[in-house]
Design a protein around this motif. Structure first.
Motif, PDB file in Angstrom:
ATOM      1  N   THR A 227       0.814  -1.038   0.677  1.00  0.00           N
ATOM      2  CA  THR A 227      -0.373   0.378  -0.050  1.00  0.00           C
ATOM      3  C   THR A 227       0.394   1.338  -0.332  1.00  0.00           C
ATOM      4  O   THR A 227       1.415   1.293   0.877  1.00  0.00           O
ATOM      5  CB  THR A 227      -1.063  -0.271   1.413  1.00  0.00           C
ATOM      6  OG1 THR A 227      -1.731  -1.126   0.636  1.00  0.00           O
ATOM      7  CG2 THR A 227      -1.822   1.134   1.083  1.00  0.00           C
TER       8      THR A 227
ATOM      9  N   GLY B  77       1.144   5.699   0.245  1.00  0.00           N
ATOM     10  CA  GLY B  77       0.377   7.089   0.842  1.00  0.00           C
ATOM     11  C   GLY B  77       0.857   7.917  -0.098  1.00  0.00           C
ATOM     12  O   GLY B  77       1.046   7.614  -1.315  1.00  0.00           O
ATOM     13  N   ALA B  78       0.711   8.737   0.840  1.00  0.00           N
ATOM     14  CA  ALA B  78       1.006  10.362  -0.313  1.00  0.00           C
ATOM     15  C   ALA B  78       2.689  10.747  -0.627  1.00  0.00           C
ATOM     16  O   ALA B  78       3.649  10.957  -1.579  1.00  0.00           O
ATOM     17  CB  ALA B  78       0.396  11.314   0.436  1.00  0.00           C
TER      18      ALA B  78
ATOM     19  N   GLY C  99      -6.948  11.764  -2.803  1.00  0.00           N
ATOM     20  CA  GLY C  99      -6.883  10.870  -3.482  1.00  0.00           C
ATOM     21  C   GLY C  99      -5.351  10.145  -4.443  1.00  0.00           C
ATOM     22  O   GLY C  99      -5.166   9.555  -5.456  1.00  0.00           O
ATOM     23  N   ASN C 100      -4.387  11.242  -3.452  1.00  0.00           N
ATOM     24  CA  ASN C 100      -2.596  10.652  -3.662  1.00  0.00           C
ATOM     25  C   ASN C 100      -2.947  11.498  -5.454  1.00  0.00           C
ATOM     26  O   ASN C 100      -2.081  10.803  -5.703  1.00  0.00           O
ATOM     27  CB  ASN C 100      -2.414   9.843  -3.652  1.00  0.00           C
ATOM     28  CG  ASN C 100      -2.315   9.190  -2.289  1.00  0.00           C
ATOM     29  OD1 ASN C 100      -1.923  10.050  -1.282  1.00  0.00           O
ATOM     30  ND2 ASN C 100      -2.305   8.070  -1.719  1.00  0.00           N
ATOM     31  N   ASN C 101      -3.218  12.000  -5.702  1.00  0.00           N
ATOM     32  CA  ASN C 101      -3.694  12.933  -7.229  1.00  0.00           C
ATOM     33  C   ASN C 101      -4.095  14.203  -7.177  1.00  0.00           C
ATOM     34  O   ASN C 101      -5.033  14.668  -7.570  1.00  0.00           O
ATOM     35  CB  ASN C 101      -4.350  12.114  -7.760  1.00  0.00           C
ATOM     36  CG  ASN C 101      -4.836  11.976  -9.572  1.00  0.00           C
ATOM     37  OD1 ASN C 101      -3.799  12.318 -10.207  1.00  0.00           O
ATOM     38  ND2 ASN C 101      -6.136  12.306 -10.128  1.00  0.00           N
TER      39      ASN C 101
ATOM     40  N   ARG D 278       0.436  13.463  -6.908  1.00  0.00           N
ATOM     41  CA  ARG D 278       1.500  13.383  -5.314  1.00  0.00           C
ATOM     42  C   ARG D 278       2.773  13.945  -5.960  1.00  0.00           C
ATOM     43  O   ARG D 278       3.098  15.302  -6.900  1.00  0.00           O
ATOM     44  CB  ARG D 278       1.818  12.366  -5.590  1.00  0.00           C
ATOM     45  CG  ARG D 278       1.451  11.211  -5.187  1.00  0.00           C
ATOM     46  CD  ARG D 278       2.491   9.399  -5.190  1.00  0.00           C
ATOM     47  NE  ARG D 278       1.653   8.887  -4.171  1.00  0.00           N
ATOM     48  CZ  ARG D 278       1.021   7.922  -4.592  1.00  0.00           C
ATOM     49  NH1 ARG D 278       0.583   7.554  -5.790  1.00  0.00           N
ATOM     50  NH2 ARG D 278       0.478   6.831  -3.626  1.00  0.00           N
TER      51      ARG D 278
ATOM     52  N   GLN E  78       3.219  11.462 -10.824  1.00  0.00           N
ATOM     53  CA  GLN E  78       1.874   9.990 -10.069  1.00  0.00           C
ATOM     54  C   GLN E  78       3.426   8.868  -9.951  1.00  0.00           C
ATOM     55  O   GLN E  78       3.815   8.963 -11.593  1.00  0.00           O
ATOM     56  CB  GLN E  78       0.707  10.043 -11.218  1.00  0.00           C
ATOM     57  CG  GLN E  78       0.291   9.131 -11.172  1.00  0.00           C
ATOM     58  CD  GLN E  78      -0.196   9.600  -9.219  1.00  0.00           C
ATOM     59  OE1 GLN E  78       0.004   9.214  -8.170  1.00  0.00           O
ATOM     60  NE2 GLN E  78      -0.843  10.156  -8.538  1.00  0.00           N
TER      61      GLN E  78
ATOM     62  N   VAL F 273      -4.017   5.475 -10.550  1.00  0.00           N
ATOM     63  CA  VAL F 273      -3.496   6.388  -9.584  1.00  0.00           C
ATOM     64  C   VAL F 273      -2.245   4.674  -8.353  1.00  0.00           C
ATOM     65  O   VAL F 273      -3.621   4.014  -8.276  1.00  0.00           O
ATOM     66  CB  VAL F 273      -3.839   7.200  -8.494  1.00  0.00           C
ATOM     67  CG1 VAL F 273      -2.566   7.475  -6.754  1.00  0.00           C
ATOM     68  CG2 VAL F 273      -4.089   8.271  -9.476  1.00  0.00           C
TER      69      VAL F 273
ATOM     70  N   GLU G 190      -1.844   2.596  -5.444  1.00  0.00           N
ATOM     71  CA  GLU G 190      -2.793   3.350  -3.953  1.00  0.00           C
ATOM     72  C   GLU G 190      -1.947   1.459  -3.375  1.00  0.00           C
ATOM     73  O   GLU G 190      -1.665   1.613  -2.499  1.00  0.00           O
ATOM     74  CB  GLU G 190      -3.336   3.590  -3.824  1.00  0.00           C
ATOM     75  CG  GLU G 190      -3.945   5.001  -4.215  1.00  0.00           C
ATOM     76  CD  GLU G 190      -5.048   5.095  -4.285  1.00  0.00           C
ATOM     77  OE1 GLU G 190      -5.422   6.558  -2.679  1.00  0.00           O
ATOM     78  OE2 GLU G 190      -6.367   5.286  -4.500  1.00  0.00           O
ATOM     79  N   GLN G 191      -3.057   0.752  -4.372  1.00  0.00           N
ATOM     80  CA  GLN G 191      -2.821  -0.592  -3.801  1.00  0.00           C
ATOM     81  C   GLN G 191      -1.651  -1.971  -4.607  1.00  0.00           C
ATOM     82  O   GLN G 191      -2.459  -1.230  -6.236  1.00  0.00           O
ATOM     83  CB  GLN G 191      -3.467  -1.290  -3.324  1.00  0.00           C
ATOM     84  CG  GLN G 191      -3.938  -0.855  -1.620  1.00  0.00           C
ATOM     85  CD  GLN G 191      -4.859  -1.927  -0.695  1.00  0.00           C
ATOM     86  OE1 GLN G 191      -5.576  -2.504  -1.463  1.00  0.00           O
ATOM     87  NE2 GLN G 191      -4.822  -1.776   0.368  1.00  0.00           N
TER      88      GLN G 191
ATOM     89  N   ASP H 204       3.504   6.438   4.717  1.00  0.00           N
ATOM     90  CA  ASP H 204       3.936   6.078   3.231  1.00  0.00           C
ATOM     91  C   ASP H 204       4.256   4.923   1.925  1.00  0.00           C
ATOM     92  O   ASP H 204       3.619   4.887   0.955  1.00  0.00           O
ATOM     93  CB  ASP H 204       5.045   6.965   2.759  1.00  0.00           C
ATOM     94  CG  ASP H 204       4.994   8.260   3.188  1.00  0.00           C
ATOM     95  OD1 ASP H 204       3.983   9.316   3.104  1.00  0.00           O
ATOM     96  OD2 ASP H 204       6.236   8.474   3.575  1.00  0.00           O
TER      97      ASP H 204
END
Length: 308
Positions: free
Chosen positions: A70, A72-73, A81-83, A85, A98, A110, A112-113, A156
């Motif tokens: 996973t 994070g930012a 939404g981390n979009n 970064r 990104q 993006v 994220e996982q 993170d």
């Protein structure tokens, strides 16, 4: 009684055999540093690079261990939404980028996982998965210099393993930090408007004046000069407008008084300093009096060059 004990023993044996072997595995993961190198952020520039997730597991002689990472930012932060970064410069300025799971560009989402199945053979196994990264800033309003964002700590970057999907529980493990970085080099963008003298008399008794604009936007702390080419005449001191074989003399200047010629040699160029915003230069044109011309359209093409 002995028959009942035998049944219980069989049930217990079945429970032991059916325990998932992945639960006995031990896994670790690392992410390579992601370095864009030296990049230009002027409009239209494309900046892409990639990194690698490496997962290693120890387990049964033959097994499949599910691992979920996973993201994070990162230290540089991110929007909702981390979009996008962000990477940060030394003074806190931002460069947007990104990380993506499947390919370059917004169409690939993006990161994220990500779920990574690892096959263990003879007790160990490994897998590598690419991370795709692209710069989403495309404007010289971003200052030049070094930018970075470090992913460190479970907020993170984190991992769980021994699971069959990322939304299920698993055993947690620490992922070592990694850094996303880029060096923004000085760059400039340029917009030029045409100069039109309009309709003039074929017998030029008074000077005919016109003007146009050159808009330059350069990254912060960038020194630059703007030069004007010689056009059809080949001589910036003796410019000509042409209509077939007919010509008209004219000049281009840096001042409203038309006393400072604008050319492409030292002392005739305009100079500027980048701030990441628009710097507008006015080009002053003049067709001198005392000329006679045939009826028609007279033109010249002048190349504008920004040196930085």
């Amino acid at each position: 009684m002995s028959r009942l004990l035998s049944i219980c023993a069989a049930l217990l044996l079945a429970c032991v055999v059916m325990t998932p072997r992945a639960a006995q595995a031990a896994c670790s993961a690392s992410v390579s540093n992601i370095n864009f190198g030296s990049i230009s952020v002027r409009s239209g520039a494309t900046n892409r690079t990639s990194g690698t997730i490496t997962v290693e597991c120890r387990g049964e002689l033959l097994d499949v261990v599910g691992v979920c990472l996973t993201f994070g930012a990162g230290q540089g932060g991110a929007s909702s939404g981390n979009n996008p970064r962000y990477m940060r410069g030394v003074n806190g300025e931002t460069l947007s980028y990104q990380l993506r799971p499947l390919g370059y560009g917004a169409g690939f989402g993006v990161l994220e996982q990500i779920y990574v199945p690892v096959v263990t053979l003879l007790g160990s196994g490994s897998a590598q998965v690419p991370i795709y990264a692209d710069i989403t800033s495309r404007s010289v309003s971003v200052g030049s210099g070094s930018y970075s964002s470090t992913f460190s700590g479970s907020a993170d970057v984190s991992m769980r393993y021994g699971l069959v999907a990322c939304d299920l529980p698993g055993k947690a493990a620490t992922v070592p930090p990694f850094t996303v970085s880029a060096d923004v080099v000085p760059s400039c963008e340029l917009v030029v408007s045409p100069m039109a003298f309009g309709i003039i008399s074929s017998s030029i008794q008074q000077p005919e004046d016109a003007s146009s604009s050159i808009t330059v936007r350069c990254t912060s702390d960038t020194n630059y000069t703007v030069s004007l080419g010689s056009g059809q005449s080949g001589d910036t001191a003796n410019r000509i407008l042409r209509n077939g074989t007919e010509t008209l003399s004219y000049g281009l200047y840096r001042d409203a008084g038309r006393s400072a010629p604008w050319g492409d040699t030292a002392g005739t160029r305009a100079a500027g300093y980048g701030t990441g915003t628009d710097n507008v230069f006015t080009v002053y044109g003049r067709i001198p009096a005392g000329q006679n011309a045939y009826v028609g359209v007279y033109t010249d093409n002048v190349v504008v060059t920004v040196n930085y």
